[in-house]
Write a protein that holds these residues in place. Sequence first.
Motif, short mmCIF file in Angstrom:
data_model
loop_
_atom_site.label_atom_id
_atom_site.label_comp_id
_atom_site.label_asym_id
_atom_site.label_seq_id
_atom_site.Cartn_x
_atom_site.Cartn_y
_atom_site.Cartn_z
N THR A 52 0.81 -1.22 0.00
CA THR A 52 0.00 0.00 0.00
C THR A 52 0.85 1.27 0.00
N ARG A 82 -4.72 4.88 -1.80
CA ARG A 82 -4.33 6.07 -1.04
C ARG A 82 -5.51 6.60 -0.23
N ASP A 134 -5.52 7.21 3.69
CA ASP A 134 -5.80 8.55 4.21
C ASP A 134 -6.96 8.54 5.20
N ALA A 164 0.26 4.13 -2.80
CA ALA A 164 -0.23 5.45 -2.40
C ALA A 164 0.69 6.55 -2.92
#
Length: 499
Positions: free
Chosen positions: A328, A377, A381, A332
């Motif tokens: 990840t 992303r 977030d 991202a």
Amino acid sequence: MSSYVLGIDQSTQGTKVLLFGPAGEIIDRLDKSHHQYIDERGWVEHDPIEIWQNLKGLVAALLQKNAVSAREIAAIGISNQRETAMAWDRLTGEPVYRAIVWQCARGTAICEKMRRQGLAQMVQDYTGLPLSPYFSAAKLAWILQNVPEARKKMQADRLCMGTMDSWLVFCMTHGQSFRTDYSNASRTQLFDIDQLAWSEEVCRAFGIRPEALPTVTDSNGLYGVTDFDGTLDAPIPIHAVFGDSHAALYGQACHQPGMAKATYGTGSSVMMNIGEKPLRSQHGLVTSLAWCLDGKPSYVLEGNINYTGATISWLKDSLQLIQSPQETEALARKANPRDTSYFVPAFTGLGAPYWASNAQGLFTGITRLTGKNEMVRAVLDSIAYQINDVAALMQQESGHKLPALRVDGGPTKNAYLMQFQTDILDCPVEIPSAEELSAIGAAYGAGIAAGIYGQETVFQTLKRHAFTPKMDAEDRQARLAGWKRAIGQVLAPLAAHNS
């Protein structure tokens, strides 16, 4: 002389057992997952017998692997998933139902009925917690209302009802000790946090007899001794019990008012030490006991988030966008900076500070720029935004400005997430050198109580790495405004329905 300490962390996903040395250093750890029973309604359960069997096997294997005898273990400390609740027969030790996991919102109808009866404010006044199926009380009430055997046993004074720590202590002591600590008790929604006792009024409202609940004991008290059902050749004292988030706060050395930590697990707990007196939140945070050490209570403000690290598992297991969580960070970083998508992970409602148990998640702001990288992303977030929602409110209500946020848990290895977290918080984020802060807190509490560790020295074994903010204020405010709009899209249908 006994110079080792065992730390047990009974988490949502599995059991971890850690061996600590004479200076508080982690020597070794073993862990084992247990089955997650999840049905089409989103109800989540664990098998408490499976968990107990796993714990016994891990302890025996860990000591054998390290050639350490039970007589060399000075004490055991336990940290545990908190609001998970269960009931069992006081005489036989047999569960009457599986453990209902903290994520499970099956108590929603019970809470709604109580709210219509005008009981919500009374519950919050006594317990410091807003009436919610998140906490243990509604789960225990559901068992009593839906498992006839449980009702019969409660009337016959044969029912034990408690959280996972009290179940493990009961099993570990051959049923001789039915105890919980102040931190776990304060998360049941049955505990009077001012009088430091089970609230008869709140118990009555949920249909629970206080006699069925465990004796509340200092977090560093003596809970009995255990040979793990004959697995070991000598008994070991159980000398600390903490709810996992409280154990992490203690392990992070957040011992002074205004210090705070965030644990990134399946969900997240953001917790601030507020000292010796409770402070009631006016905007969706909860007040709990941090711990009670040697008869002296400390309180916290806390916000609990249902889904943080679990969103990364969702990307892997359900969407199959990634093969492993480690991917990840790179994905991202490749995301288009002009993408405007947001993700709100309300899989089973929203926790603090919104407390909307019927909320449903969404992706929003999606354009043709939005692809795999951008979705990953947005999921990362969302973790940082949720943590910030709680941390900002804590600072506002407590009057303490965060000097730093101390963090722990698997997702803290993600450098993208940690930098975004510090940018959105606009304060440093500190990551300790060791990962298992819940087990560390419980083990240190037990070791100090047993006279193995020194209060002033043992916490110095942890080193910290800090991330510092780099985002400019205008960019930060624009991103936060987008997040608030996304949250508004989730909450608006609920407000319209309720009106």
